[in-house]
Design a protein around this motif. Structure first.
Motif, PDB file in Angstrom:
ATOM      1  N   GLY A  86      39.671 -34.773 -42.731  1.00 56.23           N
ATOM      2  CA  GLY A  86      39.952 -33.507 -43.469  1.00 56.23           C
ATOM      3  C   GLY A  86      39.120 -32.415 -43.048  1.00 56.23           C
ATOM      4  N   ASN A  87      38.925 -32.328 -41.711  1.00 56.57           N
ATOM      5  CA  ASN A  87      38.124 -31.014 -41.352  1.00 56.57           C
ATOM      6  C   ASN A  87      39.420 -29.991 -41.029  1.00 56.57           C
ATOM      7  N   LYS A  88      38.644 -28.895 -41.202  1.00 55.75           N
ATOM      8  CA  LYS A  88      39.668 -27.444 -40.605  1.00 55.75           C
ATOM      9  C   LYS A  88      39.807 -27.383 -39.393  1.00 55.75           C
ATOM     10  N   SER A  89      38.923 -27.624 -38.701  1.00 50.11           N
ATOM     11  CA  SER A  89      38.936 -27.522 -37.107  1.00 50.11           C
ATOM     12  C   SER A  89      37.793 -28.207 -36.342  1.00 50.11           C
ATOM     13  N   GLU A  90      37.912 -28.264 -35.146  1.00 49.80           N
ATOM     14  CA  GLU A  90      36.836 -28.853 -34.214  1.00 49.80           C
ATOM     15  C   GLU A  90      36.641 -28.120 -33.004  1.00 49.80           C
ATOM     16  N   THR A  91      35.609 -27.535 -32.790  1.00 48.88           N
ATOM     17  CA  THR A  91      35.170 -27.140 -31.478  1.00 48.88           C
ATOM     18  C   THR A  91      34.265 -27.645 -30.797  1.00 48.88           C
ATOM     19  N   ILE A  92      34.248 -27.771 -29.585  1.00 50.03           N
ATOM     20  CA  ILE A  92      33.886 -28.682 -28.311  1.00 50.03           C
ATOM     21  C   ILE A  92      33.358 -27.617 -27.210  1.00 50.03           C
ATOM     22  N   VAL A  93      32.207 -27.541 -26.962  1.00 48.85           N
ATOM     23  CA  VAL A  93      31.494 -26.715 -25.777  1.00 48.85           C
ATOM     24  C   VAL A  93      31.212 -27.764 -24.857  1.00 48.85           C
ATOM     25  N   GLN A  94      31.264 -27.819 -23.532  1.00 46.43           N
ATOM     26  CA  GLN A  94      30.644 -28.480 -22.611  1.00 46.43           C
ATOM     27  C   GLN A  94      30.373 -28.028 -21.273  1.00 46.43           C
ATOM     28  N   MET A  95      29.142 -28.290 -20.889  1.00 45.57           N
ATOM     29  CA  MET A  95      28.628 -27.713 -19.714  1.00 45.57           C
ATOM     30  C   MET A  95      27.520 -28.787 -19.085  1.00 45.57           C
ATOM     31  N   LYS A  96      27.586 -28.460 -17.709  1.00 46.81           N
ATOM     32  CA  LYS A  96      26.653 -29.143 -16.714  1.00 46.81           C
ATOM     33  C   LYS A  96      25.161 -28.782 -17.316  1.00 46.81           C
ATOM     34  N   GLU A  97      24.248 -29.802 -17.079  1.00 48.19           N
ATOM     35  CA  GLU A  97      22.888 -29.598 -17.436  1.00 48.19           C
ATOM     36  C   GLU A  97      22.304 -28.316 -16.576  1.00 48.19           C
ATOM     37  N   ASP A  98      22.813 -28.256 -15.392  1.00 45.45           N
ATOM     38  CA  ASP A  98      22.489 -27.244 -14.287  1.00 45.45           C
ATOM     39  C   ASP A  98      23.619 -26.059 -14.198  1.00 45.45           C
ATOM     40  N   PHE A  99      24.231 -25.897 -15.246  1.00 41.49           N
ATOM     41  CA  PHE A  99      25.444 -24.776 -15.031  1.00 41.49           C
ATOM     42  C   PHE A  99      24.849 -23.287 -14.868  1.00 41.49           C
ATOM     43  N   LEU A 100      23.461 -23.140 -15.213  1.00 43.68           N
ATOM     44  CA  LEU A 100      23.100 -21.928 -14.642  1.00 43.68           C
ATOM     45  C   LEU A 100      22.142 -21.930 -13.402  1.00 43.68           C
ATOM     46  N   GLY A 101      22.378 -23.086 -12.763  1.00 47.10           N
ATOM     47  CA  GLY A 101      21.659 -23.173 -11.637  1.00 47.10           C
ATOM     48  C   GLY A 101      20.407 -24.195 -11.716  1.00 47.10           C
ATOM     49  N   GLU A 102      20.041 -24.737 -10.781  1.00 46.86           N
ATOM     50  CA  GLU A 102      19.371 -25.934 -10.652  1.00 46.86           C
ATOM     51  C   GLU A 102      17.913 -25.646 -11.377  1.00 46.86           C
ATOM     52  N   ASN A 103      17.244 -24.362 -11.212  1.00 48.43           N
ATOM     53  CA  ASN A 103      16.057 -24.264 -11.537  1.00 48.43           C
ATOM     54  C   ASN A 103      15.918 -23.065 -12.820  1.00 48.43           C
ATOM     55  N   PHE A 104      17.052 -22.997 -13.416  1.00 50.89           N
ATOM     56  CA  PHE A 104      17.062 -21.796 -14.507  1.00 50.89           C
ATOM     57  C   PHE A 104      16.274 -22.403 -15.598  1.00 50.89           C
ATOM     58  N   PHE A 105      16.312 -23.579 -16.116  1.00 47.59           N
ATOM     59  CA  PHE A 105      15.675 -23.849 -17.350  1.00 47.59           C
ATOM     60  C   PHE A 105      14.055 -24.001 -16.906  1.00 47.59           C
ATOM     61  N   GLU A 106      13.833 -23.957 -15.886  1.00 47.34           N
ATOM     62  CA  GLU A 106      12.245 -23.928 -15.287  1.00 47.34           C
ATOM     63  C   GLU A 106      11.591 -22.746 -15.657  1.00 47.34           C
ATOM     64  N   ILE A 107      12.355 -21.682 -15.741  1.00 42.70           N
ATOM     65  CA  ILE A 107      11.378 -20.421 -16.133  1.00 42.70           C
ATOM     66  C   ILE A 107      10.934 -20.209 -17.522  1.00 42.70           C
ATOM     67  N   PRO A 108       9.542 -19.875 -17.593  1.00 48.70           N
ATOM     68  CA  PRO A 108       9.057 -19.567 -18.853  1.00 48.70           C
ATOM     69  C   PRO A 108       9.793 -19.203 -20.194  1.00 48.70           C
ATOM     70  N   GLU A 109      10.700 -18.351 -19.838  1.00 46.21           N
ATOM     71  CA  GLU A 109      11.475 -17.934 -21.114  1.00 46.21           C
ATOM     72  C   GLU A 109      12.409 -18.825 -21.630  1.00 46.21           C
ATOM     73  N   MET A 110      12.840 -19.854 -20.928  1.00 54.02           N
ATOM     74  CA  MET A 110      13.595 -21.193 -21.233  1.00 54.02           C
ATOM     75  C   MET A 110      12.952 -22.466 -21.658  1.00 54.02           C
ATOM     76  N   ALA A 111      11.713 -22.067 -21.905  1.00 52.80           N
ATOM     77  CA  ALA A 111      11.049 -23.380 -22.282  1.00 52.80           C
ATOM     78  C   ALA A 111      11.421 -24.350 -23.470  1.00 52.80           C
ATOM     79  N   ALA A 112      11.697 -23.514 -24.466  1.00 54.36           N
ATOM     80  CA  ALA A 112      12.374 -24.088 -25.762  1.00 54.36           C
ATOM     81  C   ALA A 112      13.552 -24.842 -25.559  1.00 54.36           C
ATOM     82  N   VAL A 113      14.540 -24.080 -24.806  1.00 53.56           N
ATOM     83  CA  VAL A 113      15.552 -24.576 -24.348  1.00 53.56           C
ATOM     84  C   VAL A 113      15.631 -25.791 -23.544  1.00 53.56           C
ATOM     85  N   LYS A 114      14.724 -25.790 -22.581  1.00 50.86           N
ATOM     86  CA  LYS A 114      14.669 -26.972 -21.866  1.00 50.86           C
ATOM     87  C   LYS A 114      14.190 -28.155 -22.563  1.00 50.86           C
ATOM     88  N   LYS A 115      13.258 -27.778 -23.769  1.00 48.78           N
ATOM     89  CA  LYS A 115      13.009 -29.044 -24.527  1.00 48.78           C
ATOM     90  C   LYS A 115      14.170 -29.448 -25.285  1.00 48.78           C
TER      91      LYS A 115
END
Length: 291
Positions: A86-115
């Motif tokens: 009975g839902n109105k819609s369904e939206t699905i987003v899929q991406m590789k863990e390293d879609f922004l580069g192998e070390n992108f989530f290692e930078i300090p600004e991305m610490a919360a997103v990495k967790k």
């Protein structure tokens, strides 16, 4: 994992010039993935409205008034909508863990997103204002060009990373043995349970369905799901009972038998152990919330 036979491996192609796969089903039940599957991509799912069942890793649960989920890479799961959702819609987003580069989530600004990404390996369900606010943003992603869409997704991940309105679904973790060749067998088991949970299913019957002896099947299923087959079937029935209790005014005894239980006191005991509430308490609390 082998749940459903080592879930079917879904191949995801973002398309030329994209690192993110975005799909939106404007009509209920247009998502054609109602089977146990797995993929190396992280998946963000927003179900707008409706109610249904979640089967993620070794966890079964029920959602109401839509759902917002973040599912980590290689975490097996089943489709979240069907013709009864009975839902109105369904939206699905899929991406590789390293879609922004192998070390992108290692930078300090991305610490919360990495967790957040690490936590997503257990499956996360968001609720409250987060579900409503972020869900609306997820739905709007379709209208942006690839660059702006990327910026919006980063903003969404940051919002999810800082939210406290969430539940980790597989709190004990879920080890998965990926053997796609085995997926046919486990899918057969899960599909059989979905079609027959309202009646008694003997171990002999389900073992025969997948051409195994009872002892071999019991060992196999416990290794794949971390549960006995009886536990899995009862949990599936309890999730269905939760759905019926919230959606229908039927007598609780009738719901008990409709879900495949043949003993009301046993049903009450299992339901309380599963939800922390008796069936009547569960329904009364839902009614209070709605009022």
């Amino acid at each position: 994992m082998k749940i459903k036979g080592a879930p079917a491996l879904e191949r995801i192609d973002p398309g030329f010039g994209n690192s993110i796969k975005l799909r939106q089903y404007a009509d209920p039940c247009r998502n054609k993935l109602p089977y146990w599957h797995i993929h190396p991509e992280v998946e963000l799912v927003y179900v707008n409205g409706g109610s249904g069942k979640r089967h993620i890793g070794n966890q079964l649960s029920y959602y109401k008034n839509g759902d917002l989920l973040l599912i980590g890479a290689n975490l097996p799961h089943y489709g979240f909508t069907d013709r009864l959702t009975g839902n109105k819609s369904e939206t699905i987003v899929q991406m590789k863990e390293d879609f922004l580069g192998e070390n992108f989530f290692e930078i300090p600004e991305m610490a919360a997103v990495k967790k957040l990404m690490q936590r997503s390996k257990m499956g996360i369900a968001f609720s409250g204002k987060t579900k409503k606010k972020v869900g609306a943003k997820v739905e709007k992603l379709m209208k942006y060009d690839p660059y702006d869409r990327l910026i919006k997704i980063l903003s969404i991940l940051k919002e999810l990373a800082t939210s406290e309105e969430y539940t980790v679904l597989n709190v004990d973790g879920f080890a998965m043995e990926i053997e796609p060749r085995d997926s046919q067998r486990i899918n057969k088991v899960y599909d059989f349970v979905r079609a027959n949970f309202q009646r008694q299913i003997s171990l002999d019957e389900i073992a025969d369905t997948v051409s195994m002896t009872e002892p071999a099947f019991c060992r196999y299923f416990k290794k794949i799901s971390g549960k006995t087959f009886t536990q899995f079937v009862n949990e599936y029935r309890l999730v269905h009972a939760s759905k019926l209790l919230s959606e229908r005014p039927d007598n609780i005894t009738d719901i008990c038998f409709e879900c495949g239980f043949n003993n009301f006191s046993h049903f009450n005991k299992l339901f309380k152990a599963f939800t922390g509430k008796s069936p009547s308490q569960y329904r009364n609390e839902l009614t209070t919330i709605v009022k």
